[in-house]
Design a protein around this motif. Structure first.
Motif, PDB file in Angstrom:
ATOM      1  N   THR A   1      -0.273  10.894  -0.164  1.00 56.22           N
ATOM      2  CA  THR A   1      -1.621  10.512   0.240  1.00 56.22           C
ATOM      3  C   THR A   1      -2.448  10.307  -1.012  1.00 56.22           C
ATOM      4  O   THR A   1      -2.598  11.217  -1.827  1.00 56.22           O
ATOM      5  N   LYS A   2      -2.944   9.100  -1.145  1.00 54.63           N
ATOM      6  CA  LYS A   2      -3.751   8.726  -2.305  1.00 54.63           C
ATOM      7  C   LYS A   2      -5.032   9.554  -2.336  1.00 54.63           C
ATOM      8  O   LYS A   2      -5.604   9.881  -1.315  1.00 54.63           O
TER       9      LYS A   2
ATOM     10  N   ASP B   1       1.671   1.541  -3.635  1.00 54.64           N
ATOM     11  CA  ASP B   1       0.493   1.945  -4.408  1.00 54.64           C
ATOM     12  C   ASP B   1       0.179   3.430  -4.261  1.00 54.64           C
ATOM     13  O   ASP B   1      -0.352   4.049  -5.180  1.00 54.64           O
ATOM     14  N   GLN B   2       0.513   4.012  -3.118  1.00 50.87           N
ATOM     15  CA  GLN B   2       0.234   5.441  -2.935  1.00 50.87           C
ATOM     16  C   GLN B   2       1.455   6.310  -3.230  1.00 50.87           C
ATOM     17  O   GLN B   2       1.458   7.494  -2.941  1.00 50.87           O
ATOM     18  N   ASP B   3       2.520   5.706  -3.774  1.00 47.54           N
ATOM     19  CA  ASP B   3       3.725   6.432  -4.192  1.00 47.54           C
ATOM     20  C   ASP B   3       4.561   6.961  -3.035  1.00 47.54           C
ATOM     21  O   ASP B   3       5.118   8.053  -3.109  1.00 47.54           O
TER      22      ASP B   3
ATOM     23  N   ASP C   1     -13.861   8.086  -6.678  1.00 47.34           N
ATOM     24  CA  ASP C   1     -12.789   7.273  -7.262  1.00 47.34           C
ATOM     25  C   ASP C   1     -13.390   6.199  -8.159  1.00 47.34           C
ATOM     26  O   ASP C   1     -13.718   5.101  -7.708  1.00 47.34           O
TER      27      ASP C   1
ATOM     28  N   TYR D   1      -5.470   4.287   3.656  1.00 45.15           N
ATOM     29  CA  TYR D   1      -4.184   3.634   3.375  1.00 45.15           C
ATOM     30  C   TYR D   1      -3.232   3.822   4.554  1.00 45.15           C
ATOM     31  O   TYR D   1      -2.578   2.865   4.987  1.00 45.15           O
TER      32      TYR D   1
ATOM     33  N   HIS E   1       0.814  -1.212   0.000  1.00 44.22           N
ATOM     34  CA  HIS E   1       0.000   0.000   0.000  1.00 44.22           C
ATOM     35  C   HIS E   1       0.853   1.271   0.000  1.00 44.22           C
ATOM     36  O   HIS E   1       0.438   2.291  -0.560  1.00 44.22           O
TER      37      HIS E   1
ATOM     38  N   GLY F   1      -6.776   7.958   0.960  1.00 43.70           N
ATOM     39  CA  GLY F   1      -5.399   8.151   1.407  1.00 43.70           C
ATOM     40  C   GLY F   1      -5.269   7.953   2.905  1.00 43.70           C
ATOM     41  O   GLY F   1      -4.325   7.322   3.381  1.00 43.70           O
TER      42      GLY F   1
ATOM     43  N   ASP G   1     -10.655   2.802 -11.012  1.00 44.69           N
ATOM     44  CA  ASP G   1     -10.334   1.383 -11.001  1.00 44.69           C
ATOM     45  C   ASP G   1     -11.514   0.470 -11.328  1.00 44.69           C
ATOM     46  O   ASP G   1     -11.358  -0.755 -11.303  1.00 44.69           O
TER      47      ASP G   1
END
Length: 136
Positions: A40-41, A33-35, A98, A50, A30, A47, A101
């Motif tokens: 913060t996604k 996945d959120q970089d 969102d 996560y 995770h 975010g 996806d």
């Protein structure tokens, strides 16, 4: 300590170490996945979720390694189940704010995440139930 007692004590460590490792892998997936840890996604509620998941995963790993198995396994169940439900909702109907996806069931990192979370769930549920049968 007899040889049998030593073998049983050693065997009790194996699932705890495995659970702790799986929790940390869930957290790492995770973070990727959120970089990164400081990112913060979007949307912001996702975010935050996560970050909560990552912290909970680390806490679960520590609890398991310290031998606080009842709470550790319970938290591990949540660490496994939360992202599994999130994956299904984000790929199925989508989440508020969102829709990126929806239908993206085969994203490689998502599939790795599902495998790790599934393994953690299969490990943690029976061990949590077993911990309930023992005296506190």
């Amino acid at each position: 300590m007899s040889h049998r007692t030593a073998v049983v004590a050693e065997a009790a460590w194996a699932p705890r170490w495995a659970g702790a490792l799986l929790c940390l892998v869930v957290a790492a997936i995770h973070v990727v996945d959120q970089d990164g840890l400081t990112a913060t996604k979007a949307p912001s509620y996702m975010g935050i979720a996560y970050h909560v998941l990552e912290i909970a995963a680390v806490i679960a790993a520590v609890l398991l390694l310290l031998g606080l198995v009842r709470l550790g396994w319970l938290l591990a169940v949540g660490v496994a189940l939360g992202p599994l439900v999130g994956y299904i909702l984000s790929r199925g109907p989508g989440l508020p704010g969102d829709s990126d996806d929806i239908g993206n069931w085969t994203e490689p990192l998502g599939l790795v995440s599902l495998a790790v979370e599934g393994a953690l769930l299969l490990l943690s549920v029976p061990l949590f139930v077993r911990s309930l049968r023992r005296r506190p």
